[in-house]
Scaffold this active site. Structure first.
Site, mmCIF file in Angstrom:
data_model
loop_
_atom_site.group_PDB
_atom_site.id
_atom_site.type_symbol
_atom_site.label_atom_id
_atom_site.label_comp_id
_atom_site.label_asym_id
_atom_site.label_seq_id
_atom_site.Cartn_x
_atom_site.Cartn_y
_atom_site.Cartn_z
ATOM 1 N N ARG A 135 0.812 -1.233 0.000
ATOM 2 C CA ARG A 135 0.000 0.000 0.000
ATOM 3 C C ARG A 135 0.843 1.280 0.000
ATOM 4 O O ARG A 135 0.353 2.345 0.379
ATOM 5 C CB ARG A 135 -0.987 0.009 1.170
ATOM 6 C CG ARG A 135 -2.002 -1.125 1.105
ATOM 7 C CD ARG A 135 -3.068 -0.986 2.163
ATOM 8 N NE ARG A 135 -4.083 -2.016 1.994
ATOM 9 C CZ ARG A 135 -4.043 -3.211 2.572
ATOM 10 N NH1 ARG A 135 -3.023 -3.520 3.374
ATOM 11 N NH2 ARG A 135 -5.007 -4.089 2.379
ATOM 12 N N LYS A 157 3.226 11.048 -11.855
ATOM 13 C CA LYS A 157 2.392 10.175 -12.665
ATOM 14 C C LYS A 157 3.084 8.826 -12.821
ATOM 15 O O LYS A 157 4.229 8.753 -13.267
ATOM 16 C CB LYS A 157 2.148 10.777 -14.058
ATOM 17 C CG LYS A 157 1.038 11.791 -14.123
ATOM 18 C CD LYS A 157 0.755 12.132 -15.576
ATOM 19 C CE LYS A 157 -0.389 13.124 -15.720
ATOM 20 N NZ LYS A 157 -0.661 13.417 -17.141
ATOM 21 N N GLU A 199 9.184 16.886 -25.945
ATOM 22 C CA GLU A 199 8.597 17.347 -24.685
ATOM 23 C C GLU A 199 9.202 18.684 -24.254
ATOM 24 O O GLU A 199 8.514 19.535 -23.685
ATOM 25 C CB GLU A 199 8.803 16.293 -23.591
ATOM 26 C CG GLU A 199 8.049 14.987 -23.811
ATOM 27 C CD GLU A 199 6.556 15.083 -23.509
ATOM 28 O OE1 GLU A 199 6.072 16.193 -23.197
ATOM 29 O OE2 GLU A 199 5.878 14.040 -23.594
ATOM 30 N N LYS A 241 7.589 22.332 -15.117
ATOM 31 C CA LYS A 241 6.726 21.249 -14.659
ATOM 32 C C LYS A 241 6.507 21.319 -13.152
ATOM 33 O O LYS A 241 5.400 21.071 -12.664
ATOM 34 C CB LYS A 241 7.291 19.888 -15.054
ATOM 35 C CG LYS A 241 6.316 18.767 -14.735
ATOM 36 C CD LYS A 241 6.511 17.529 -15.550
ATOM 37 C CE LYS A 241 5.349 16.567 -15.340
ATOM 38 N NZ LYS A 241 5.516 15.304 -16.099
ATOM 39 N N GLU A 251 -4.073 17.003 -11.858
ATOM 40 C CA GLU A 251 -4.482 17.300 -13.227
ATOM 41 C C GLU A 251 -5.971 17.648 -13.337
ATOM 42 O O GLU A 251 -6.705 17.118 -14.164
ATOM 43 C CB GLU A 251 -4.136 16.132 -14.155
ATOM 44 C CG GLU A 251 -4.028 16.545 -15.627
ATOM 45 C CD GLU A 251 -3.478 15.440 -16.515
ATOM 46 O OE1 GLU A 251 -4.258 14.858 -17.265
ATOM 47 O OE2 GLU A 251 -2.261 15.186 -16.440
ATOM 48 N N ARG A 255 -2.458 21.605 -15.111
ATOM 49 C CA ARG A 255 -1.516 20.520 -15.406
ATOM 50 C C ARG A 255 -1.864 19.818 -16.715
ATOM 51 O O ARG A 255 -0.983 19.262 -17.375
ATOM 52 C CB ARG A 255 -1.478 19.510 -14.259
ATOM 53 C CG ARG A 255 -0.463 18.398 -14.516
ATOM 54 C CD ARG A 255 -0.171 17.537 -13.319
ATOM 55 N NE ARG A 255 0.813 16.513 -13.664
ATOM 56 C CZ ARG A 255 1.377 15.672 -12.813
ATOM 57 N NH1 ARG A 255 1.065 15.730 -11.530
ATOM 58 N NH2 ARG A 255 2.258 14.779 -13.224
ATOM 59 N N ASN A 259 -0.260 18.097 -21.532
ATOM 60 C CA ASN A 259 -0.647 17.054 -22.488
ATOM 61 C C ASN A 259 -0.879 17.595 -23.895
ATOM 62 O O ASN A 259 -1.527 16.925 -24.715
ATOM 63 C CB ASN A 259 -1.916 16.347 -21.997
ATOM 64 C CG ASN A 259 -1.668 15.542 -20.739
ATOM 65 O OD1 ASN A 259 -0.675 14.840 -20.630
ATOM 66 N ND2 ASN A 259 -2.566 15.659 -19.779
ATOM 67 N N HIS A 266 -0.926 9.720 -28.284
ATOM 68 C CA HIS A 266 -1.240 8.431 -27.669
ATOM 69 C C HIS A 266 -2.030 7.552 -28.630
ATOM 70 O O HIS A 266 -1.876 6.317 -28.633
ATOM 71 C CB HIS A 266 -2.033 8.636 -26.384
ATOM 72 C CG HIS A 266 -1.212 9.141 -25.241
ATOM 73 N ND1 HIS A 266 -1.762 9.564 -24.047
ATOM 74 C CD2 HIS A 266 0.142 9.297 -25.101
ATOM 75 C CE1 HIS A 266 -0.807 9.955 -23.232
ATOM 76 N NE2 HIS A 266 0.359 9.802 -23.858
ATOM 77 N N HIS A 279 7.550 7.659 -27.822
ATOM 78 C CA HIS A 279 6.545 8.579 -27.293
ATOM 79 C C HIS A 279 6.755 9.997 -27.816
ATOM 80 O O HIS A 279 5.814 10.662 -28.248
ATOM 81 C CB HIS A 279 6.603 8.568 -25.765
ATOM 82 C CG HIS A 279 5.699 9.560 -25.111
ATOM 83 N ND1 HIS A 279 4.327 9.469 -25.165
ATOM 84 C CD2 HIS A 279 5.965 10.690 -24.401
ATOM 85 C CE1 HIS A 279 3.794 10.478 -24.502
ATOM 86 N NE2 HIS A 279 4.763 11.240 -24.042
#
Length: 379
Positions: A135, A157, A199, A241, A251, A255, A259, A266, A279
């Site tokens: 956990r 993320k 990016e 960032k 997000e 944020r 994307n 994607h 990517h």
């Protein structure tokens, strides 16, 4: 190299250790950036138990595993490692389970720390494993690619892919620290450098016009892996960032700007099969498509679209989607993107250089025009 527009003075980064923080209250953490910095800092102070598991892939482990293990050579830590296959196609639950297998076999407890030594795939999988194991246990990001240093290692993320969609299974889970050693780029293939630049360019488009101009002037130095240029590009990208994540960790607002181009990108990765397009390559095409739609909506000038295309081409990145991908392919895959809300496709578009918007308020006919003209190579 033109640094004066951003610094006022020429900053030399070689052989220096720079840092910044992601401010998230009690979960804040530092990002250390510099060339050959692994031996210049004590990462053990960020490890709270006596157990450490280094997670890497076959390619990176052969190059850097021993160097990282040497950090713990004269310590009392119990050190274990797990080496996964290299590639986006292995970013799934089946291979995350290999991390759990090793943790349980070696009897790691709740005070263990995982270290992600690799690119974005390893970072995402290790972070997800850390979020789930007993956990939640601590983890450290040690990104080895440009893309992972400027993007995936920062912000928490984590996750894996599903055959129907990229990064659809995961969690927000922050690391204890990020170590971005530019020296890792000495073995980084040119294609991976270009993918990371996609990016980096994104940050200029959505947040910092001056940085975008700097990238236009210094793209050749970045492709050549010039240390000073790389250090600055990583530092500025991480600063942006970190600022965005501090305001919107989960997000729910700004944020999502990060994307830009990703919904289109994607879709390309999912359709082509994970790993066939990098990517960053898919994001470059997706960003051009997002800017084309922004132009059709009357939000940006054609000149900005052309500048962006020129910059991506200079970075050796594609600007057209795969020829075998139809408009229906795009729309079908985009309809299960994480940003879809109440059945409506939401896209990150550009209102102006330095400012993005997340919206479903666009004419679907204009989106279809973008998809059509992109496929025909007429962008």
């Amino acid at each position: 190299m033109d640094y004066f527009g951003l610094f006022g003075v020429l900053c030399l980064w070689r052989n220096t250790l720079n840092s910044l923080r992601v401010e998230l209250g009690s979960r804040s953490y530092p990002i250390y950036i510099g060339s050959d910095i692994l031996q210049k800092m004590d990462i053990t102070k960020y490890i709270h138990g006596q157990q450490v598991m280094i997670v890497s892939n076959e390619t990176v482990a052969a190059l850097y595993m021993d160097k990282v293990c040497a950090i713990f050579a004269n310590s009392a830590f119990k050190l274990d490692r797990v080496v996964l296959p290299d590639g986006e196609q292995y970013k799934n639950l089946q291979h995350v389970n290999l991390i759990f297998d090793q943790l349980l076999t070696a009897q790691h407890n709740r005070t263990t720390t995982l270290i992600a030594l690799g690119g974005g795939v390893i970072g995402d999988m290790t972070g997800f494993a850390a979020a789930c194991y007993q956990r939640g246990v601590n983890f450290i990001q040690m990104p080895t690619t440009l893309l992972s240093q400027v993007d995936s290692s920062v912000g928490g993320k984590t996750g894996v892919n599903h055959p129907l969609g990229k990064n659809m299974i995961g969690a927000f889970y922050q690391p204890q620290m990020v170590v971005a050693d530019i020296n890792f780029f000495s073995t980084l293939p040119a294609r991976e450098v270009s993918a990371g630049l996609a990016e980096v360019i994104k940050y200029g488009l959505i947040y910092d016009p001056e940085f975008f101009v700097w990238l236009e002037k210094n793209i050749a130095d970045l492709l050549a892996k010039d240390v000073d240029a790389m250090c600055y590009a990583v530092q500025r990208s991480c600063e942006i960032k970190a600022e965005v994540v501090a305001v919107d960790e989960k997000e729910q607002g700004i944020r999502a700007w990060l994307n830009l181009g990703h919904t289109f990108g994607h879709a390309i990765e999912t359709h082509q099969g994970y790993g066939n397009w990098l990517h960053g390559e898919a994001v470059a095409v997706g960003t051009v498509m997002a800017l084309d739609l922004s132009y059709r909506l009357g939000w940006i000038d054609r000149s900005l679209l052309e500048r962006t295309k020129k910059l991506f081409i200079s970075a050796n990145l594609p600007i057209h989607p795969p020829e075998n991908m139809s408009e229906d392919d795009f729309l079908s895959i985009m309809s299960v993107d994480k940003k879809v809300f109440d059945g409506h496709i939401r896209l990150v578009l550009l209102e102006e250089l330095g400012r993005a918007i997340v919206t479903d308020k666009f004419d679907m006919n204009l989106l279809k025009e973008t998809l059509s003209i992109s496929r025909k190579g007429l962008l």
